[in-house]
Write a protein that holds these residues in place. Structure first.
Motif, PDB file in Angstrom:
ATOM      1  N   MET A 108      94.476   6.563 -33.351  1.00 26.01           N
ATOM      2  CA  MET A 108      93.073   6.477 -32.982  1.00 26.01           C
ATOM      3  C   MET A 108      92.276   7.720 -32.664  1.00 26.01           C
ATOM      4  O   MET A 108      92.799   8.573 -32.046  1.00 26.01           O
ATOM      5  N   PRO A 109      90.966   8.141 -33.157  1.00 21.10           N
ATOM      6  CA  PRO A 109      90.381   9.249 -32.797  1.00 21.10           C
ATOM      7  C   PRO A 109      90.011   9.623 -31.279  1.00 21.10           C
ATOM      8  O   PRO A 109      89.994   8.652 -30.568  1.00 21.10           O
ATOM      9  N   ALA A 110      90.012  10.844 -30.836  1.00 20.28           N
ATOM     10  CA  ALA A 110      89.990  11.192 -29.544  1.00 20.28           C
ATOM     11  C   ALA A 110      88.422  10.660 -29.271  1.00 20.28           C
ATOM     12  O   ALA A 110      87.461  10.573 -29.943  1.00 20.28           O
ATOM     13  N   HIS A 111      88.374  10.279 -27.879  1.00 24.46           N
ATOM     14  CA  HIS A 111      87.210  10.058 -27.396  1.00 24.46           C
ATOM     15  C   HIS A 111      86.231  11.230 -27.465  1.00 24.46           C
ATOM     16  O   HIS A 111      86.472  12.324 -27.281  1.00 24.46           O
ATOM     17  N   LYS A 112      84.758  10.535 -27.655  1.00 28.22           N
ATOM     18  CA  LYS A 112      83.606  11.654 -27.694  1.00 28.22           C
ATOM     19  C   LYS A 112      82.988  11.671 -26.465  1.00 28.22           C
ATOM     20  O   LYS A 112      82.532  10.659 -25.980  1.00 28.22           O
ATOM     21  N   ILE A 113      82.655  12.534 -25.787  1.00 21.40           N
ATOM     22  CA  ILE A 113      81.913  12.798 -24.486  1.00 21.40           C
ATOM     23  C   ILE A 113      80.629  13.481 -24.731  1.00 21.40           C
ATOM     24  O   ILE A 113      80.950  14.791 -25.363  1.00 21.40           O
ATOM     25  N   LEU A 114      79.708  13.197 -24.383  1.00 26.41           N
ATOM     26  CA  LEU A 114      78.230  13.873 -24.334  1.00 26.41           C
ATOM     27  C   LEU A 114      78.058  14.518 -23.069  1.00 26.41           C
ATOM     28  O   LEU A 114      77.871  13.895 -22.046  1.00 26.41           O
ATOM     29  N   ILE A 115      77.841  16.007 -23.074  1.00 27.18           N
ATOM     30  CA  ILE A 115      77.481  16.714 -21.874  1.00 27.18           C
ATOM     31  C   ILE A 115      75.809  16.770 -21.852  1.00 27.18           C
ATOM     32  O   ILE A 115      75.274  17.413 -22.833  1.00 27.18           O
ATOM     33  N   VAL A 116      75.297  16.378 -20.727  1.00 26.79           N
ATOM     34  CA  VAL A 116      73.855  16.574 -20.480  1.00 26.79           C
ATOM     35  C   VAL A 116      73.714  17.395 -19.531  1.00 26.79           C
ATOM     36  O   VAL A 116      73.600  16.783 -18.242  1.00 26.79           O
ATOM     37  N   ASP A 117      73.197  18.601 -19.571  1.00 26.18           N
ATOM     38  CA  ASP A 117      72.909  19.680 -18.517  1.00 26.18           C
ATOM     39  C   ASP A 117      72.200  20.784 -19.180  1.00 26.18           C
ATOM     40  O   ASP A 117      72.511  21.032 -20.095  1.00 26.18           O
ATOM     41  N   ASP A 118      70.991  20.882 -18.415  1.00 31.91           N
ATOM     42  CA  ASP A 118      70.344  22.012 -18.747  1.00 31.91           C
ATOM     43  C   ASP A 118      70.814  23.536 -18.403  1.00 31.91           C
ATOM     44  O   ASP A 118      70.240  24.412 -18.966  1.00 31.91           O
ATOM     45  N   GLU A 119      71.877  23.694 -17.834  1.00 33.12           N
ATOM     46  CA  GLU A 119      72.522  24.917 -17.584  1.00 33.12           C
ATOM     47  C   GLU A 119      73.676  25.521 -18.541  1.00 33.12           C
ATOM     48  O   GLU A 119      74.633  24.758 -18.377  1.00 33.12           O
ATOM     49  N   PRO A 120      73.360  26.382 -19.198  1.00 29.34           N
ATOM     50  CA  PRO A 120      74.498  26.646 -20.304  1.00 29.34           C
ATOM     51  C   PRO A 120      75.737  27.081 -19.890  1.00 29.34           C
ATOM     52  O   PRO A 120      76.871  26.637 -20.417  1.00 29.34           O
ATOM     53  N   GLN A 121      75.667  27.622 -18.792  1.00 28.96           N
ATOM     54  CA  GLN A 121      77.035  27.850 -17.779  1.00 28.96           C
ATOM     55  C   GLN A 121      78.048  26.638 -17.627  1.00 28.96           C
ATOM     56  O   GLN A 121      79.130  26.576 -17.834  1.00 28.96           O
ATOM     57  N   ILE A 122      77.342  25.495 -17.163  1.00 28.94           N
ATOM     58  CA  ILE A 122      77.962  24.435 -16.776  1.00 28.94           C
ATOM     59  C   ILE A 122      78.552  23.648 -17.980  1.00 28.94           C
ATOM     60  O   ILE A 122      79.584  23.023 -18.030  1.00 28.94           O
ATOM     61  N   ARG A 123      77.596  23.917 -18.996  1.00 32.35           N
ATOM     62  CA  ARG A 123      77.977  23.076 -20.310  1.00 32.35           C
ATOM     63  C   ARG A 123      79.276  23.868 -20.926  1.00 32.35           C
ATOM     64  O   ARG A 123      79.880  23.263 -21.301  1.00 32.35           O
ATOM     65  N   LEU A 124      79.126  25.114 -20.861  1.00 27.79           N
ATOM     66  CA  LEU A 124      80.355  25.988 -21.263  1.00 27.79           C
ATOM     67  C   LEU A 124      81.651  25.688 -20.600  1.00 27.79           C
ATOM     68  O   LEU A 124      82.682  25.581 -21.113  1.00 27.79           O
ATOM     69  N   LEU A 125      81.672  25.405 -19.324  1.00 30.55           N
ATOM     70  CA  LEU A 125      82.956  25.139 -18.471  1.00 30.55           C
ATOM     71  C   LEU A 125      83.131  23.860 -18.647  1.00 30.55           C
ATOM     72  O   LEU A 125      84.359  23.315 -18.930  1.00 30.55           O
ATOM     73  N   LEU A 126      82.106  22.847 -18.787  1.00 30.82           N
ATOM     74  CA  LEU A 126      82.898  21.535 -19.273  1.00 30.82           C
ATOM     75  C   LEU A 126      83.274  21.315 -20.667  1.00 30.82           C
ATOM     76  O   LEU A 126      84.230  20.727 -20.913  1.00 30.82           O
ATOM     77  N   ARG A 127      82.766  22.125 -21.499  1.00 30.55           N
ATOM     78  CA  ARG A 127      83.148  21.877 -22.824  1.00 30.55           C
ATOM     79  C   ARG A 127      84.627  22.330 -22.914  1.00 30.55           C
ATOM     80  O   ARG A 127      85.549  21.821 -23.642  1.00 30.55           O
ATOM     81  N   ALA A 128      84.856  23.688 -22.233  1.00 30.54           N
ATOM     82  CA  ALA A 128      86.213  24.038 -22.370  1.00 30.54           C
ATOM     83  C   ALA A 128      87.228  23.198 -21.713  1.00 30.54           C
ATOM     84  O   ALA A 128      88.399  23.078 -22.160  1.00 30.54           O
ATOM     85  N   THR A 129      86.943  22.547 -20.563  1.00 23.92           N
ATOM     86  CA  THR A 129      87.671  21.859 -19.835  1.00 23.92           C
ATOM     87  C   THR A 129      87.863  20.476 -20.517  1.00 23.92           C
ATOM     88  O   THR A 129      88.975  20.027 -20.768  1.00 23.92           O
TER      89      THR A 129
END
Length: 228
Positions: free
Chosen positions: A1-22
């Motif tokens: 079964m494919p991995a779940h897909k998560i959409l990050i919605v945030d206007d701060e690039p640093q937060i998106r980077l942290l969440l993407r890595a995590t």
């Protein structure tokens, strides 16, 4: 079964980077949006299983967006926001958010909340994920198609088209709708692609492919899956 897909919605690039890595380390597929407009587009095209939503967006208030993202009872929504006021949390939950995490957040706790939300999504929808028409069945949760009990192997495009029809048996879905679901918005005029896929599906699923009783054509409009 494919991995779940998560959409990050945030206007701060640093937060998106942290969440993407995590999230990537945890095995999830990740899509990003920096504005409400991008979020709505990503939800329609990428169809995420869960959305992490910041409320402080530049083009629309996140509370309003929370209701729009959750309006079809599809993807789960977890608000990740610096707003700590109780009324903000209550408003977000009332509008359809499944959980609320305050910034700054602990990544382990956030991952645990994501697992809970995804598990609840699967449990809630499990009974709605199996469709049977005649001798053919599709388990949308496991992405399995069977005919007379034997598993049928479909190509990715064949599965995408059949799954879309199976979600609404008896309803005519237009060529554009099916093309958008399987190929994305760029191929909405390429009906020949759809004809090729339908021929393949009929060969694999119909008793007599030249006399279809399962996958029905509505000339000039689209196709429907028989509801009987």
């Amino acid at each position: 079964m494919p991995a779940h897909k998560i959409l990050i919605v945030d206007d701060e690039p640093q937060i998106r980077l942290l969440l993407r890595a995590t999230l990537t380390r945890a095995g999830y597929r990740v899509v990003e949006a920096g504005t409400a407009r991008e979020a709505l587009s990503a939800k329609a095209i990428d169809k995420p299983d869960l959305i992490l939503l910041d409320l402080g967006l530049p083009d629309r208030d996140g509370l309003e967006l929370a209701g729009m993202l959750r309006s079809d009872k599809g993807a789960r929504v977890i608000v990740v926001s610096a707003r700590e006021e109780t009324e903000q949390k209550v408003a977000a939950l009332d509008l359809g958010a499944d959980d609320y995490v305050t910034k700054p957040f602990n990544t382990d706790e956030l991952l645990a909340r994501i697992r809970v939300a995804l598990r609840q999504r699967l449990e809630t929808e499990a009974e709605q994920q199996r469709v049977e028409v005649g001798r053919v069945s599709i388990d949308l949760l496991r992405r399995e198609v069977r005919r007379s009990g034997a598993e049928v192997h479909l190509t990715p495009k064949e599965y995408a088209v059949f799954a879309e029809l199976a979600k609404q048996p008896g309803r005519v879905l237009t060529h554009a709708h099916l093309l958008r679901a399987a190929w994305g918005p760029a191929q909405q005029d390429q009906t020949e692609y759809l004809r090729v896929v339908m021929r393949g599906l009929r060969q694999k699923l119909e008793e007599i492919p030249s006399e279809p009783r399962l996958l029905l054509n509505e000339p000039g409009i689209g196709y429907r899956l028989s509801s009987r």
